[in-house]
Design a protein around this motif. Sequence first.
Motif, PDB file in Angstrom:
ATOM      1  N   SER A 126       0.816  -1.212   0.000  1.00  0.00           N
ATOM      2  CA  SER A 126       0.000   0.000   0.000  1.00  0.00           C
ATOM      3  C   SER A 126       0.850   1.263   0.000  1.00  0.00           C
ATOM      4  CB  SER A 126      -0.923   0.015   1.229  1.00  0.00           C
ATOM      5  OG  SER A 126      -1.622   1.244   1.304  1.00  0.00           O
ATOM      6  N   SER A 127       0.532   2.187  -0.906  1.00  0.00           N
ATOM      7  CA  SER A 127       1.212   3.486  -0.947  1.00  0.00           C
ATOM      8  C   SER A 127       0.262   4.619  -0.584  1.00  0.00           C
ATOM      9  CB  SER A 127       1.794   3.729  -2.346  1.00  0.00           C
ATOM     10  OG  SER A 127       0.772   3.674  -3.331  1.00  0.00           O
ATOM     11  N   LYS A 128      -0.864   4.283   0.052  1.00  0.00           N
ATOM     12  CA  LYS A 128      -1.871   5.275   0.400  1.00  0.00           C
ATOM     13  C   LYS A 128      -1.332   6.241   1.450  1.00  0.00           C
ATOM     14  CE  LYS A 128      -6.671   5.723   1.987  1.00  0.00           C
ATOM     15  NZ  LYS A 128      -7.873   4.983   2.435  1.00  0.00           N
ATOM     16  N   GLU A 129      -1.582   7.541   1.240  1.00  0.00           N
ATOM     17  CA  GLU A 129      -1.150   8.565   2.185  1.00  0.00           C
ATOM     18  C   GLU A 129      -2.170   8.710   3.313  1.00  0.00           C
ATOM     19  OE1 GLU A 129       1.475  10.235   2.582  1.00  0.00           O
ATOM     20  OE2 GLU A 129       2.578  10.246   0.694  1.00  0.00           O
ATOM     21  N   THR A 130      -1.684   8.834   4.540  1.00  0.00           N
ATOM     22  CA  THR A 130      -2.547   9.117   5.680  1.00  0.00           C
ATOM     23  C   THR A 130      -2.200  10.494   6.226  1.00  0.00           C
ATOM     24  OG1 THR A 130      -1.012   8.049   7.220  1.00  0.00           O
ATOM     25  CG2 THR A 130      -2.735   6.673   6.251  1.00  0.00           C
ATOM     26  N   ASN A 131      -2.956  10.956   7.211  1.00  0.00           N
ATOM     27  CA  ASN A 131      -2.745  12.267   7.834  1.00  0.00           C
ATOM     28  C   ASN A 131      -2.901  13.423   6.863  1.00  0.00           C
ATOM     29  OD1 ASN A 131      -2.279  11.439  10.518  1.00  0.00           O
ATOM     30  ND2 ASN A 131      -0.180  10.879  10.017  1.00  0.00           N
ATOM     31  N   THR A 132      -3.688  13.233   5.810  1.00  0.00           N
ATOM     32  CA  THR A 132      -3.996  14.307   4.883  1.00  0.00           C
ATOM     33  C   THR A 132      -5.418  14.137   4.386  1.00  0.00           C
ATOM     34  OG1 THR A 132      -3.494  15.226   2.709  1.00  0.00           O
ATOM     35  CG2 THR A 132      -2.843  12.953   3.079  1.00  0.00           C
ATOM     36  N   ALA A 133      -6.155  15.237   4.333  1.00  0.00           N
ATOM     37  CA  ALA A 133      -7.558  15.177   3.912  1.00  0.00           C
ATOM     38  C   ALA A 133      -7.685  15.115   2.400  1.00  0.00           C
ATOM     39  CB  ALA A 133      -8.311  16.397   4.452  1.00  0.00           C
ATOM     40  N   THR A 134      -6.668  15.585   1.689  1.00  0.00           N
ATOM     41  CA  THR A 134      -6.763  15.701   0.239  1.00  0.00           C
ATOM     42  C   THR A 134      -5.884  14.710  -0.507  1.00  0.00           C
ATOM     43  OG1 THR A 134      -4.990  17.363   0.171  1.00  0.00           O
ATOM     44  CG2 THR A 134      -7.249  18.164   0.471  1.00  0.00           C
ATOM     45  N   GLY A 135      -5.010  13.999   0.218  1.00  0.00           N
ATOM     46  CA  GLY A 135      -4.077  13.105  -0.448  1.00  0.00           C
ATOM     47  C   GLY A 135      -2.853  13.822  -0.976  1.00  0.00           C
ATOM     48  N   VAL A 136      -2.762  15.126  -0.753  1.00  0.00           N
ATOM     49  CA  VAL A 136      -1.633  15.930  -1.226  1.00  0.00           C
ATOM     50  C   VAL A 136      -0.997  16.643  -0.031  1.00  0.00           C
ATOM     51  CG1 VAL A 136      -0.909  17.843  -2.697  1.00  0.00           C
ATOM     52  CG2 VAL A 136      -2.717  16.297  -3.466  1.00  0.00           C
ATOM     53  N   TRP A 137       0.302  16.475   0.121  1.00  0.00           N
ATOM     54  CA  TRP A 137       1.024  17.160   1.185  1.00  0.00           C
ATOM     55  C   TRP A 137       1.549  18.491   0.669  1.00  0.00           C
ATOM     56  CZ3 TRP A 137       1.820  15.659   6.269  1.00  0.00           C
ATOM     57  CH2 TRP A 137       1.345  14.395   6.610  1.00  0.00           C
ATOM     58  N   ARG A 138       1.470  19.524   1.529  1.00  0.00           N
ATOM     59  CA  ARG A 138       1.898  20.863   1.130  1.00  0.00           C
ATOM     60  C   ARG A 138       2.780  21.497   2.204  1.00  0.00           C
ATOM     61  NH1 ARG A 138      -0.954  22.621  -3.316  1.00  0.00           N
ATOM     62  NH2 ARG A 138      -2.803  21.392  -3.843  1.00  0.00           N
ATOM     63  N   HIS A 139       3.582  22.466   1.759  1.00  0.00           N
ATOM     64  CA  HIS A 139       4.474  23.176   2.669  1.00  0.00           C
ATOM     65  C   HIS A 139       4.608  24.617   2.183  1.00  0.00           C
ATOM     66  CE1 HIS A 139       7.335  22.570   5.995  1.00  0.00           C
ATOM     67  NE2 HIS A 139       8.013  23.588   5.462  1.00  0.00           N
ATOM     68  N   ASP A 154     -10.919  13.353  19.724  1.00  0.00           N
ATOM     69  CA  ASP A 154     -11.857  12.349  19.206  1.00  0.00           C
ATOM     70  C   ASP A 154     -13.085  12.989  18.583  1.00  0.00           C
ATOM     71  OD1 ASP A 154     -10.136  10.376  20.128  1.00  0.00           O
ATOM     72  OD2 ASP A 154     -11.157  10.199  22.055  1.00  0.00           O
ATOM     73  N   GLU A 155     -13.366  14.248  18.934  1.00  0.00           N
ATOM     74  CA  GLU A 155     -14.541  14.936  18.403  1.00  0.00           C
ATOM     75  C   GLU A 155     -14.254  15.658  17.092  1.00  0.00           C
ATOM     76  OE1 GLU A 155     -17.620  14.925  19.531  1.00  0.00           O
ATOM     77  OE2 GLU A 155     -17.150  13.607  21.222  1.00  0.00           O
ATOM     78  N   LEU A 156     -12.987  15.708  16.703  1.00  0.00           N
ATOM     79  CA  LEU A 156     -12.630  16.408  15.479  1.00  0.00           C
ATOM     80  C   LEU A 156     -12.828  15.505  14.260  1.00  0.00           C
ATOM     81  CD1 LEU A 156      -9.290  18.059  16.655  1.00  0.00           C
ATOM     82  CD2 LEU A 156     -11.548  19.100  16.571  1.00  0.00           C
ATOM     83  N   ASP A 157     -13.168  16.105  13.158  1.00  0.00           N
ATOM     84  CA  ASP A 157     -13.322  15.358  11.907  1.00  0.00           C
ATOM     85  C   ASP A 157     -11.963  15.223  11.240  1.00  0.00           C
ATOM     86  OD1 ASP A 157     -14.384  14.046   9.734  1.00  0.00           O
ATOM     87  OD2 ASP A 157     -15.007  15.889   8.714  1.00  0.00           O
TER      88      ASP A 157
END
Length: 484
Positions: A195-208, A463-466
């Motif tokens: 699996s190469s799926k990205e986590t910790n991102t809502a859009t699948g794209v990391w930005r800086h 836990d209450e955050l989306d």
Amino acid sequence: MRTEQVHTLILGAGPSGLAAGFILAKAGLKPVVLEKDKVSGGLMRSIRHGEFIVDIGRKELYNRLIKVDEFWKEILGADYRAYSHRGGLLYDGCIIDMSPAYLGVRRGMPWSMLLGCGVDFLWWRAHLGHPKPRNLEEYWYQRRGRQLTRIANQGFQEKLVGRKWVDVPMPDHIAKDGGENFLRTVGQALVRGFSSKETNTATGVWRHPAKGTGQICESLERGIREHGGRVDHEAQVLEMAVSERRIRSVTGRVGADTIVFEPSYIMSSAPAEFLQQLLLPRGAENGNMSEKRPKAPRRVVILVYLFLNEEPRFPHFWLQVTCPKMKVGRIANYAALNTDMVPKGKTALCCEYYCFGEDPLLKLSDTQMIELCLEECVQAGLIDRSKCFDTLVLKFPGADASQNRHNWFSKERQQLFAELRRFENLYSINRTDIDIATLAGIEGAEAILSGNRDTFDRHFSPDELDIRSESKPFEFRNPAGVEV
């Protein structure tokens, strides 16, 4: 001494305080922000060093929260740049990709290492003679195998928290196999392997940010001032006066002036323990909680920056150093960020060292730390020493590189925040993780503007955050009840 009436007084010019101040200033409320340091941003600030811009260690902008991601887009515009979120493990001179997206399932591992991990994993899982694990090391060896555990996780985590796994006892309720089915574990290993799926991102794209994470802080501070607000640096909060469940005044020192602020609202990004000292000197009804917790060893993070006249020798944004032979814990490569931080053809690395208690590294001079860092990077094949033309050493006492939303939300902190809620005009926006802290500032400001703080109070719990994040299969996540 003078008295100053303000609508909202914000303590701390970190990501949460600046986000709150920006929103309130845009609404015309002219907030006042007090910051103890000479510059805004806290550990989110960036440093300009000659023609380079560097962050404070490795900084990832988790964009797990859509609202925060949109806020950063508004602030940065085209400077909110996408980059390849490529991380690696450094073990025994070998760089192993964390994702198969770049080098396939082998991830840069020699065949001998890959096959060795597989055989070792199957032996440990299939062997029936293992006793019940006595410590965290035995627990993970029995679940993942000795070799894979060492390569993928153990060395880095032990450096990060300053404690060997063999010294972490296991609770009595932990079963011999950890309650994990063998076939299910193998299945998870296969999923993780491919699996190469990205986590910790809502859009699948990391930005800086193009000019480092400090660009966000600088843009927010500039916006506060442009809309009539104020940011005072090198400020010190001396005391708070309370009556009828409200904070009536805050006395602070700004430069040579002592000012008694009379705010309608107070937002604080300072640690809750700081507010406890000012507002709950007896620790409220349950005594001083700081006295109940065992004293943690002194923690210092040492950052050694290397500036080189050569292209980076590895394409990863960061390397997690799991090799126990090396003292460095993590290495950030700013040239991998697709930003304006590093001139073309050059390299800027930040090597993070985590020190606890009487660590011998704390006795080294800056020159000795630089020599250690250069030697480790050369031996690992990461740099050509002759290409290094400049260095920088920064030390951060008390910094906690291991803190995240899971260990931050402790029972003690929940109790302390519950006590602080008695003050009706106080909004504590101190949070861990940049995106969660920013959301607290945004929603705290919105609560003041709307007069309704229900959402803000509910979102104190992560836990209450989306949060658009999910656990990866085959992770090294310690079982409940294990405190490292």
